[in-house]
Design a protein around this motif. Structure first.
Motif, PDB file in Angstrom:
ATOM      1  N   ALA A   1     -46.049-111.295   1.505  1.00 11.03           N
ATOM      2  CA  ALA A   1     -45.447-112.614   1.272  1.00 11.03           C
ATOM      3  C   ALA A   1     -45.296-113.417   2.559  1.00 11.03           C
ATOM      4  O   ALA A   1     -45.167-114.637   2.512  1.00 11.03           O
ATOM      5  N   ASN A   2     -45.336-112.761   3.716  1.00  6.08           N
ATOM      6  CA  ASN A   2     -45.265-113.483   4.989  1.00  6.08           C
ATOM      7  C   ASN A   2     -46.521-114.320   5.231  1.00  6.08           C
ATOM      8  O   ASN A   2     -46.522-115.193   6.090  1.00  6.08           O
ATOM      9  N   GLU A   3     -47.592-114.041   4.496  1.00  6.10           N
ATOM     10  CA  GLU A   3     -48.839-114.790   4.637  1.00  6.10           C
ATOM     11  C   GLU A   3     -48.979-115.865   3.560  1.00  6.10           C
ATOM     12  O   GLU A   3     -50.051-116.421   3.372  1.00  6.10           O
ATOM     13  N   PHE A   4     -47.889-116.161   2.850  1.00  2.00           N
ATOM     14  CA  PHE A   4     -47.904-117.184   1.809  1.00  2.00           C
ATOM     15  C   PHE A   4     -47.401-118.500   2.385  1.00  2.00           C
ATOM     16  O   PHE A   4     -46.505-118.526   3.221  1.00  2.00           O
ATOM     17  N   ALA A   5     -47.954-119.603   1.910  1.00  3.18           N
ATOM     18  CA  ALA A   5     -47.562-120.935   2.370  1.00  3.18           C
ATOM     19  C   ALA A   5     -46.108-121.223   2.014  1.00  3.18           C
ATOM     20  O   ALA A   5     -45.586-120.727   1.016  1.00  3.18           O
ATOM     21  N   THR A   6     -45.469-122.031   2.851  1.00  5.15           N
ATOM     22  CA  THR A   6     -44.118-122.521   2.578  1.00  5.15           C
ATOM     23  C   THR A   6     -44.192-124.039   2.433  1.00  5.15           C
ATOM     24  O   THR A   6     -45.219-124.651   2.738  1.00  5.15           O
ATOM     25  N   LEU A   7     -43.105-124.648   1.991  1.00  2.00           N
ATOM     26  CA  LEU A   7     -43.075-126.107   1.862  1.00  2.00           C
ATOM     27  C   LEU A   7     -43.346-126.778   3.206  1.00  2.00           C
ATOM     28  O   LEU A   7     -43.937-127.849   3.261  1.00  2.00           O
ATOM     29  N   ASP A   8     -42.930-126.134   4.298  1.00  2.00           N
ATOM     30  CA  ASP A   8     -43.159-126.690   5.633  1.00  2.00           C
ATOM     31  C   ASP A   8     -44.647-126.709   6.003  1.00  2.00           C
ATOM     32  O   ASP A   8     -45.057-127.469   6.871  1.00  2.00           O
ATOM     33  N   ASP A   9     -45.454-125.871   5.350  1.00  2.00           N
ATOM     34  CA  ASP A   9     -46.873-125.725   5.700  1.00  2.00           C
ATOM     35  C   ASP A   9     -47.802-126.698   4.985  1.00  2.00           C
ATOM     36  O   ASP A   9     -48.967-126.812   5.367  1.00  2.00           O
ATOM     37  N   ILE A  10     -47.342-127.367   3.927  1.00  2.00           N
ATOM     38  CA  ILE A  10     -48.289-128.100   3.072  1.00  2.00           C
ATOM     39  C   ILE A  10     -48.300-129.609   3.294  1.00  2.00           C
ATOM     40  O   ILE A  10     -48.864-130.350   2.495  1.00  2.00           O
ATOM     41  N   GLY A  11     -47.698-130.069   4.382  1.00  2.00           N
ATOM     42  CA  GLY A  11     -47.819-131.472   4.757  1.00  2.00           C
ATOM     43  C   GLY A  11     -46.871-132.432   4.061  1.00  2.00           C
ATOM     44  O   GLY A  11     -47.146-133.625   4.002  1.00  2.00           O
ATOM     45  N   LEU A  12     -45.762-131.936   3.540  1.00  2.00           N
ATOM     46  CA  LEU A  12     -44.773-132.818   2.921  1.00  2.00           C
ATOM     47  C   LEU A  12     -43.875-133.425   3.987  1.00  2.00           C
ATOM     48  O   LEU A  12     -43.680-132.849   5.056  1.00  2.00           O
ATOM     49  N   GLU A  13     -43.313-134.581   3.675  1.00  2.00           N
ATOM     50  CA  GLU A  13     -42.341-135.211   4.569  1.00  2.00           C
ATOM     51  C   GLU A  13     -41.053-134.384   4.565  1.00  2.00           C
ATOM     52  O   GLU A  13     -40.696-133.803   3.533  1.00  2.00           O
ATOM     53  N   PRO A  14     -40.340-134.339   5.698  1.00  2.00           N
ATOM     54  CA  PRO A  14     -39.110-133.538   5.770  1.00  2.00           C
ATOM     55  C   PRO A  14     -38.083-133.878   4.688  1.00  2.00           C
ATOM     56  O   PRO A  14     -37.443-132.977   4.140  1.00  2.00           O
ATOM     57  N   ASP A  15     -37.930-135.174   4.350  1.00  2.00           N
ATOM     58  CA  ASP A  15     -36.946-135.526   3.324  1.00  2.00           C
ATOM     59  C   ASP A  15     -37.371-135.039   1.941  1.00  2.00           C
ATOM     60  O   ASP A  15     -36.534-134.675   1.111  1.00  2.00           O
TER      61      ASP A  15
END
Length: 145
Positions: free
Chosen positions: A101-115
């Motif tokens: 699971a450490n190799e799975f994308a997070t919300l921070d990785d997919i190019g979303l705005e911080p808000d």
């Protein structure tokens, strides 16, 4: 008469490949969540090609396209201590591609705005009205830093 026999013979020769039982397998990829005992909890399909509304993401050194809802779900499952697997399904066969699971994308990785990331993590996907138990517990412990 000879013409119709010839037409049937040609059709049989050209169409014989479809009667051989050979089918081209189509792979589907899923992220599967399960209890530590192996019991199934849920899964989300991830795509191998771009689709409107989906984000490019890396899972176990491979590129896929996923919805932000799927990424949020994997984060919540991981935080809950659930086992996450990346599986490839071909016909009736499932093969685990990755179980880290450490190799799975997070919300921070997919190019979303911080808000947008904050909104998703705090309130869930659009249309979500019930806060998750994890969010309630997390919010209760925010002041204990």
């Amino acid at each position: 008469m000879k013409r119709s026999v010839l037409t049937i013979a040609i059709a049989l020769l050209l169409g014989s490949g479809s009667w051989s039982g050979t089918a081209y397998a189509k792979s589907d990829f899923y992220i599967r969540s399960q209890f530590s005992s192996g019991g199934f909890i849920g899964s989300h399909e991830i795509l191998t090609s771009p689709k409107t509304g989906y984000h490019e993401a890396r899972y176990c050194d491979r590129t896929f396209w996923v919805s932000s809802t799927t990424v949020l779900w994997t984060e919540e499952q991981s935080e809950s201590g659930r086992t996450l697997l990346l599986e490839e399904n071909v016909d009736d066969n499932r093969e685990v591609i990755c179980d880290n699971a450490n190799e799975f994308a997070t919300l921070d990785d997919i190019g979303l705005e911080p808000d947008e990331i904050d909104r998703l993590r705090d309130h869930g996907p659009p249309g979500s009205t019930r806060p998750s138990r994890l969010r309630i517990i997390r919010d209760a412990f925010k002041s204990f830093k």
